[in-house]
Each structure stands twice: as structure tokens, then as C-alpha cells.
Design a protein around this motif. Structure first.
Motif, PDB file in Angstrom:
ATOM      1  N   ARG A   1      76.422  49.817  33.493  1.00 42.65           N
ATOM      2  CA  ARG A   1      77.622  49.734  34.347  1.00 42.65           C
ATOM      3  C   ARG A   1      77.480  50.591  35.605  1.00 42.65           C
ATOM      4  N   ARG A   2      76.301  50.561  36.153  1.00 46.57           N
ATOM      5  CA  ARG A   2      76.025  51.317  37.372  1.00 46.57           C
ATOM      6  C   ARG A   2      76.677  50.630  38.572  1.00 46.57           C
ATOM      7  N   GLY A   3      77.123  51.417  39.540  1.00 51.09           N
ATOM      8  CA  GLY A   3      77.796  50.898  40.727  1.00 51.09           C
ATOM      9  C   GLY A   3      76.807  50.411  41.769  1.00 51.09           C
ATOM     10  N   VAL A   4      76.158  49.302  41.497  1.00 51.14           N
ATOM     11  CA  VAL A   4      75.064  48.803  42.326  1.00 51.14           C
ATOM     12  C   VAL A   4      75.533  47.896  43.472  1.00 51.14           C
ATOM     13  N   PHE A   5      76.744  47.345  43.370  1.00 50.48           N
ATOM     14  CA  PHE A   5      77.163  46.324  44.330  1.00 50.48           C
ATOM     15  C   PHE A   5      77.728  46.916  45.616  1.00 50.48           C
ATOM     16  N   THR A   6      77.314  46.313  46.733  1.00 45.74           N
ATOM     17  CA  THR A   6      77.904  46.538  48.042  1.00 45.74           C
ATOM     18  C   THR A   6      78.521  45.204  48.451  1.00 45.74           C
ATOM     19  N   ASP A   7      79.238  45.189  49.570  1.00 50.40           N
ATOM     20  CA  ASP A   7      79.819  43.936  50.035  1.00 50.40           C
ATOM     21  C   ASP A   7      78.717  42.908  50.309  1.00 50.40           C
ATOM     22  N   GLU A   8      77.642  43.335  50.908  1.00 45.25           N
ATOM     23  CA  GLU A   8      76.531  42.426  51.224  1.00 45.25           C
ATOM     24  C   GLU A   8      75.893  41.864  49.957  1.00 45.25           C
ATOM     25  N   ILE A   9      75.690  42.706  48.957  1.00 51.61           N
ATOM     26  CA  ILE A   9      75.075  42.245  47.708  1.00 51.61           C
ATOM     27  C   ILE A   9      76.024  41.310  46.959  1.00 51.61           C
ATOM     28  N   LEU A  10      77.325  41.604  46.972  1.00 48.99           N
ATOM     29  CA  LEU A  10      78.286  40.708  46.329  1.00 48.99           C
ATOM     30  C   LEU A  10      78.303  39.339  47.022  1.00 48.99           C
ATOM     31  N   THR A  11      78.227  39.333  48.344  1.00 48.59           N
ATOM     32  CA  THR A  11      78.200  38.068  49.080  1.00 48.59           C
ATOM     33  C   THR A  11      76.966  37.253  48.699  1.00 48.59           C
ATOM     34  N   ARG A  12      75.826  37.905  48.633  1.00 52.56           N
ATOM     35  CA  ARG A  12      74.592  37.201  48.251  1.00 52.56           C
ATOM     36  C   ARG A  12      74.645  36.741  46.801  1.00 52.56           C
TER      37      ARG A  12
ATOM     38  N   HIS B   1      67.507  49.324  47.377  1.00 54.70           N
ATOM     39  CA  HIS B   1      68.861  49.754  46.994  1.00 54.70           C
ATOM     40  C   HIS B   1      69.038  49.725  45.478  1.00 54.70           C
ATOM     41  N   ILE B   2      68.610  48.649  44.859  1.00 57.11           N
ATOM     42  CA  ILE B   2      68.821  48.484  43.420  1.00 57.11           C
ATOM     43  C   ILE B   2      68.009  49.507  42.630  1.00 57.11           C
ATOM     44  N   ARG B   3      66.822  49.818  43.103  1.00 55.63           N
ATOM     45  CA  ARG B   3      65.968  50.793  42.419  1.00 55.63           C
ATOM     46  C   ARG B   3      66.625  52.171  42.342  1.00 55.63           C
ATOM     47  N   THR B   4      67.488  52.509  43.303  1.00 56.17           N
ATOM     48  CA  THR B   4      68.164  53.814  43.262  1.00 56.17           C
ATOM     49  C   THR B   4      69.273  53.858  42.210  1.00 56.17           C
ATOM     50  N   HIS B   5      69.730  52.682  41.763  1.00 55.48           N
ATOM     51  CA  HIS B   5      70.821  52.617  40.783  1.00 55.48           C
ATOM     52  C   HIS B   5      70.363  52.176  39.400  1.00 55.48           C
ATOM     53  N   LEU B   6      69.364  51.323  39.342  1.00 53.64           N
ATOM     54  CA  LEU B   6      68.894  50.773  38.064  1.00 53.64           C
ATOM     55  C   LEU B   6      67.408  51.035  37.908  1.00 53.64           C
ATOM     56  N   TRP B   7      66.967  51.155  36.687  1.00 58.03           N
ATOM     57  CA  TRP B   7      65.552  51.330  36.406  1.00 58.03           C
ATOM     58  C   TRP B   7      65.153  50.319  35.344  1.00 58.03           C
ATOM     59  N   GLY B   8      63.881  50.141  35.176  1.00 59.97           N
ATOM     60  CA  GLY B   8      63.401  49.166  34.192  1.00 59.97           C
ATOM     61  C   GLY B   8      63.490  47.753  34.730  1.00 59.97           C
ATOM     62  N   GLU B   9      63.368  46.801  33.829  1.00 59.18           N
ATOM     63  CA  GLU B   9      63.289  45.386  34.189  1.00 59.18           C
ATOM     64  C   GLU B   9      64.657  44.711  34.325  1.00 59.18           C
ATOM     65  N   HIS B  10      65.685  45.282  33.756  1.00 61.27           N
ATOM     66  CA  HIS B  10      66.967  44.586  33.635  1.00 61.27           C
ATOM     67  C   HIS B  10      67.905  44.876  34.793  1.00 61.27           C
ATOM     68  N   PHE B  11      68.682  43.854  35.161  1.00 60.86           N
ATOM     69  CA  PHE B  11      69.731  44.022  36.163  1.00 60.86           C
ATOM     70  C   PHE B  11      71.098  43.993  35.483  1.00 60.86           C
ATOM     71  N   TRP B  12      71.355  42.941  34.707  1.00 59.37           N
ATOM     72  CA  TRP B  12      72.645  42.767  34.041  1.00 59.37           C
ATOM     73  C   TRP B  12      72.624  43.352  32.633  1.00 59.37           C
ATOM     74  N   SER B  13      73.767  43.805  32.183  1.00 58.34           N
ATOM     75  CA  SER B  13      73.947  44.157  30.776  1.00 58.34           C
ATOM     76  C   SER B  13      73.807  42.872  29.967  1.00 58.34           C
ATOM     77  N   PRO B  14      73.276  42.928  28.750  1.00 60.77           N
ATOM     78  CA  PRO B  14      73.125  41.698  27.968  1.00 60.77           C
ATOM     79  C   PRO B  14      74.457  41.096  27.525  1.00 60.77           C
ATOM     80  N   SER B  15      75.525  41.866  27.540  1.00 60.25           N
ATOM     81  CA  SER B  15      76.828  41.346  27.113  1.00 60.25           C
ATOM     82  C   SER B  15      77.600  40.799  28.310  1.00 60.25           C
TER      83      SER B  15
END
Length: 142
Positions: free
Chosen positions: A32-43, A103-117
Motif C-alpha cells: 500500500r505504498r503511495g506510488v501514484f501521481t496524477d501523471e501515473i494515474l492518468t497513464r 519513480h516506482i523504484r523509490t516506492h516499491l522493490w522487487g518484481e511486484h507492483f500490485w498487491s495480490p488481493s
């Protein structure tokens, strides 16, 4: 179609089915990391709209905050909702990680972006109490 029926964009017709299936989905990034910006949400919305079109579904609404996204999907009964969710999350994770890697690398690590749930709820129909009452009031043959 009979002229007495008004066109309703929420009701879709197939060869042997008439349906109005909507789902409210909520996805959160891993941890539940705060990875989204307005630009990323738009994309993310653009990517998810393309995935829905390919699945013969429609992304009716999309929005989010720093740590989650909400989707309202209109989909046909032939589409397995869990498979659509898998495509939405998989394709969006691939492109977002590729296009916003630094940007994403500063908030998330490893292979996953989304939580599995994820959260999924049916939407757009009558409340359960109304449906239950309607079924109870059917005139059963004696």
C-alpha cells in the motif's frame, strides 16, 4: 426491437443474452505504498481502458489516490471477472514499471507492483432487499 422499449446504455445484448453487469474494483500497490501521481494515474487509466476494450468490457469510471485506484467496469457475462482483473493488473504493472521505473523504484522493490488481493463488488443493480422481495412475490403455480 420493440418501439415501446427505451434504449438503455447499461443494458447490452448478445446473441443469447441480455445483461447489465457492472463491477466496482479497487486495487492497491504492494505494501500500500503511495506510488501514484496524477501523471501515473492518468497513464494507468489509459492502459486499463485499452485492456478493457480488448476484453469486450468498458471502463466506465476510473480514479484514485496516492495508494489505491477505483474502477467501475461494465462487462459481458462471457468475461470471467478474475481473469479481467489479472489482465488489468498484469498489463498495467508491466507498462507502469517500464515507463516510470525511476519513480516506482523509490516506492516499491522487487518484481511486484500490485498487491495480490483486490476488492470487487457488483454494482448498478437493485438493492438485495428489493430483489429478494420481488422473487418472494412471484406467483408460484399451485
Amino acid at each position: 426491437m420493440s418501439p415501446r422499449w427505451e434504449q438503455n446504455p447499461d443494458i447490452r445484448r448478445g446473441r443469447s443474452v441480455v445483461h447489465a453487469l457492472h463491477a466496482h474494483l479497487v486495487f492497491v500497490p504492494k505494501y500500500r505504498r503511495g506510488v501514484f501521481t496524477d501523471e501515473i494515474l492518468t497513464r494507468c487509466e489509459e492502459i486499463m481502458r485499452e485492456v478493457c476494450v480488448k476484453a469486450d468490457a468498458e471502463l466506465r469510471e476510473f480514479n484514485g489516490e496516492r495508494d489505491h485506484v477505483h474502477l467501475l467496469i461494465h462487462y459481458p457475462p462471457q468475461v470471467k471477472l478474475s481473469a479481467l482483473v489479472g489482465s488489468l493488473k498484469g498489463v498495467s504493472a508491466h507498462y507502469l514499471r517500464k515507463e516510470y521505473a525511476d519513480h516506482i523504484r523509490t516506492h516499491l522493490w522487487g518484481e511486484h507492483f500490485w498487491s495480490p488481493s483486490y476488492f470487487a463488488a457488483s454494482a448498478g443493480g437493485a438493492p438485495l432487499s428489493v430483489v429478494k422481495e420481488y422473487i418472494e412475490q412471484q406467483k408460484r403455480p399451485l
